[in-house]
Motif scaffolding. Structure first.
Motif, PDB file in Angstrom:
ATOM      1  N   ASP A 405       0.761  -1.229  -0.118  1.00  0.00           N
ATOM      2  CA  ASP A 405       0.172   0.042  -0.122  1.00  0.00           C
ATOM      3  C   ASP A 405       0.812   1.108  -0.125  1.00  0.00           C
ATOM      4  N   HIS A 468      -2.792   2.723   9.208  1.00  0.00           N
ATOM      5  CA  HIS A 468      -3.649   1.447   9.513  1.00  0.00           C
ATOM      6  C   HIS A 468      -2.807   0.195   9.328  1.00  0.00           C
ATOM      7  N   HIS A 477      -6.348  -3.273   4.550  1.00  0.00           N
ATOM      8  CA  HIS A 477      -6.451  -2.802   6.089  1.00  0.00           C
ATOM      9  C   HIS A 477      -6.855  -3.799   7.085  1.00  0.00           C
ATOM     10  N   THR A 503       0.733   1.673   8.140  1.00  0.00           N
ATOM     11  CA  THR A 503       1.040   2.760   7.475  1.00  0.00           C
ATOM     12  C   THR A 503       1.347   4.049   7.992  1.00  0.00           C
ATOM     13  N   GLU A 505       0.495   7.852   6.501  1.00  0.00           N
ATOM     14  CA  GLU A 505       0.131   8.613   5.379  1.00  0.00           C
ATOM     15  C   GLU A 505      -0.483   9.655   5.569  1.00  0.00           C
ATOM     16  N   GLU A 519       2.643   7.987   1.519  1.00  0.00           N
ATOM     17  CA  GLU A 519       2.494   6.952   2.083  1.00  0.00           C
ATOM     18  C   GLU A 519       3.533   5.895   2.037  1.00  0.00           C
TER      19      GLU A 519
HETATM   20 ZN    ZN Z   1      -3.379   3.023   3.164  1.00  0.00          ZN
END
Ligand code: ZN
Length: 593
Positions: A405, A468, A477, A503, A505, A519
């Motif tokens: 991500d 997250h 997530h 993360t 971000e 991120e």
């Molecule tokens: Zn993310």
């Protein structure tokens, strides 16, 4: 068409004696993303957003959704007679308030208890107690209206080798049974799909972007039952046999748990279980409410998973570098749109080893679209990326060796001073959090201020969490940890532990103009131990240059500069051996500062 559907629903309500019927956006497992079979609210209302609840009465229909979707919902509900209820807007009742006002003594509130969480179901119980109404939750009326409803997804599953998972499913089951025994539980019901996939070291494809499969798992002291469509688990049959797991049809869980012995004590997670299961269960045996033990276990990645993640992020980083170079070299020369950019990135990723698809739909937002936090370009909204301003790309993929991500905001041409200042602010927040050294025991709520300070110093903010958890070749997530300043949220108080992936971000969103977000995925690891105790830090997993063109270097502190430089040195060191010469040259140039 929508009017007809609502009217058919109403005549079924009349047949069954319901005064109000509620249809949410969920599946039987409280999943964040749902398969097409579960898109009842979309079918009945025509509203396609990812969050919404439809409430139908004998003379009205109402759709609740949040601020991200006000414009879209207003557009999609046109001509339907469904009234848009803007969540959290002044003067708009919550669903609970609406039900309280509209239910009378003797009325019946209907819903499918399988698609509501325990918490939501208990709220409804409160409402009917107050109003003298009653609940009936055992009928899915939408199933009768939706005559050409797609079948339940039935994608084949496969067993994920321990060279990826690092721990055998038998060991995971033993760990869980140990926790069950400590709590005096005879059984444990797991209904969250990512927990089941993690425990059994199996992956599927029943939900877009999430490699999970539709099932329920009932774990006993020394046996277990997997409720699943038997056709999808043929490739895992011997694996399941070796774990002593019996198979039963997917929907049989509802009758089966009704037959558990009266002296059973069942461990359940109220936030993951659906209301129908909970009601059946709690009416005849003792329940023990706690978080699923597997949720915390799976958040702490073991050594094998960490090694796989490091390798996977090299593969993902190579794709990102190829994409960024492609963008640089083609912007202003060939026509590039938000959608075509996202597709190009997907093509680069698909060439990577172990690639298994995207981990969520790519957010590719140019200038004003970048300010819409959950913007996903469609054919209808797609615009050309012109050679000025900022393109925000938030994307990720699933690989056998882990989930990624990453967000980068890219200067595609000249920028305004305001853009540069805001970009630098986001970067400073990102770097400060990534460089944190903190005592063991800190939670996401403790550390969030590091990312937010550059914003709050100027009375600015962003309306989302700073980070997250991320699954391992699972949901992008995942709990239980998160970064958010508001300590009223349960997940932000979860202690950050060795092996957790989270993360980083921060972002800024200037409506009608542009958005910036940066991120990386961070791995929480143990740092030094001193006389004051154990210290922790983060290792950046994501390997991709951060665009330096928008940076106001005179606004960076010396420490921020050093953090940025060290990060880029690592990116160059780790990616270079895997890059084509032209990409390597582009990278070396991109990180010059
Ligand atoms: Zn993310």
């Amino acid at each position: 068409m929508i009017k007809e559907r609502i009217n058919s629903l109403r005549s079924l309500m009349k047949r069954d004696g319901f005064d109000i019927y509620v249809v949410p956006t969920s599946d039987y497992h409280n999943s964040e993303y749902v398969g097409v079979y579960f898109k009842c609210r979309e079918f009945l209302s025509g509203f396609t957003g990812s969050n919404g609840t439809l409430v139908v009465t004998d003379d009205g229909a109402y759709l609740w959704t949040d601020g991200r979707y006000f414009l879209q919902a207003a557009e999609e509900l046109k001509g339907s007679d469904i009234e848009l209820m803007k969540m959290l807007e002044e003067g708009v009742p919550t669903i609970t308030e609406f039900l309280t006002d509209n239910l009378k003594s003797g009325s019946v509130l209907g819903f499918d208890g399988r698609v509501f969480s325990v918490g939501e179901g208990l709220d409804f119980e409160e409402v009917v107690k107050k109003t003298g109404a009653s609940i009936r939750f055992d009928i899915d009326l939408c199933a009768e209206v939706w005559t050409d409803r797609p079948a339940l997804s039935a994608q084949p599953v496969f067993v994920l080798d321990t060279k990826y998972t690092g721990r055998a499913a038998s060991e995971k089951l033993a760990d869980i049974r140990k926790e069950m025994a400590e709590a005096g539980c005879t059984h444990h019901i797991v209904t969250s799909l990512d927990d089941i996939a993690w425990i059994l070291n199996m992956r599927g494809a029943d939900v877009d972007c999430n490699p999970v499969f539709l099932s329920y798992l009932l774990i006993g002291k020394d046996d277990a039952i997997l409720f699943v469509n038997p056709d999808i688990v043929t490739a895992a049959k011997s694996h399941l046999d070796s774990l002593g797991i019996r198979l039963m049809p997917y929907n049989d869980i509802y009758t089966n748990i009704g037959k558990l012995p009266a002296d059973a004590k069942v461990m359940i997670d109220k936030n993951r279980l659906n209301y129908a299961l909970y009601s059946t269960l709690s009416s005849h045996c003792e329940t023990y409410i706690t978080a699923n033990p597997s949720t915390l276990m799976k958040s702490k990645k073991n050594e094998t998973e960490r090694e796989n993640l490091r390798e996977t992020n090299i593969i993902d980083g190579v794709a990102m570098v190829r994409f960024l170079r492609w963008l640089d070299e083609n912007i202003g020369k060939t026509r590039i749109t938000e959608v075509s950019a996202a597709k190009q990135l997907e093509r680069f990723r698909a060439e990577g080893r172990g690639y298994k698809g995207l981990s969520f739909d790519t957010i590719s937002g140019y200038n004003a679209h970048g300010a819409i936090i959950h913007y996903e370009p469609t054919e209808a909204t797609d615009i050309e990326v012109e050679p000025h301003g900022l393109l925000l790309v938030d994307s990720g993929a699933q690989y056998l060796g882990g989930t990624t991500d990453i967000t980068r905001t890219i200067a595609v041409g000249p920028l305004t001073d305001e853009m540069k200042h805001h970009y630098t602010m986001v970067l400073r927040g990102h770097l400060a959090l990534a460089a944190a050294i903190f005592k063991e025991g800190c939670s996401g709520a403790n550390l969030d201020i590091l990312a937010r300070a550059p914003f709050w110093d100027e009375y600015e903010d962003y309306n989302h969490g700073t980070g997250h958890g991320v699954g391992f070749f699972l949901n992008v997530h995942e709990g239980p940890q998160s970064f958010h300043w508001n300590s009223g949220r349960r997940s932000t108080l979860t202690k950050l532990e060795d092996g957790m992936v989270i993360t980083d971000e921060p972002g800024i969103y200037i409506e009608g103009k542009y958005g910036v977000r940066i991120e990386n995925d961070l791995l929480c690891v143990k740092d030094k131990k001193s006389e004051y105790g154990q210290f922790m830090r983060f290792e950046a997993l994501t390997l991709c240059p951060i665009d330096l063109r928008p940076v106001n270097f005179d606004e960076l502190t010396a420490k921020e500069f050093r953090t940025l430089k060290a990060y880029h040195d690592m990116v160059v060191e780790k990616l270079s051996p895997h890059l084509e010469p032209a990409d390597r040259e582009w990278l070396l140039n991109a990180v010059k500062m």
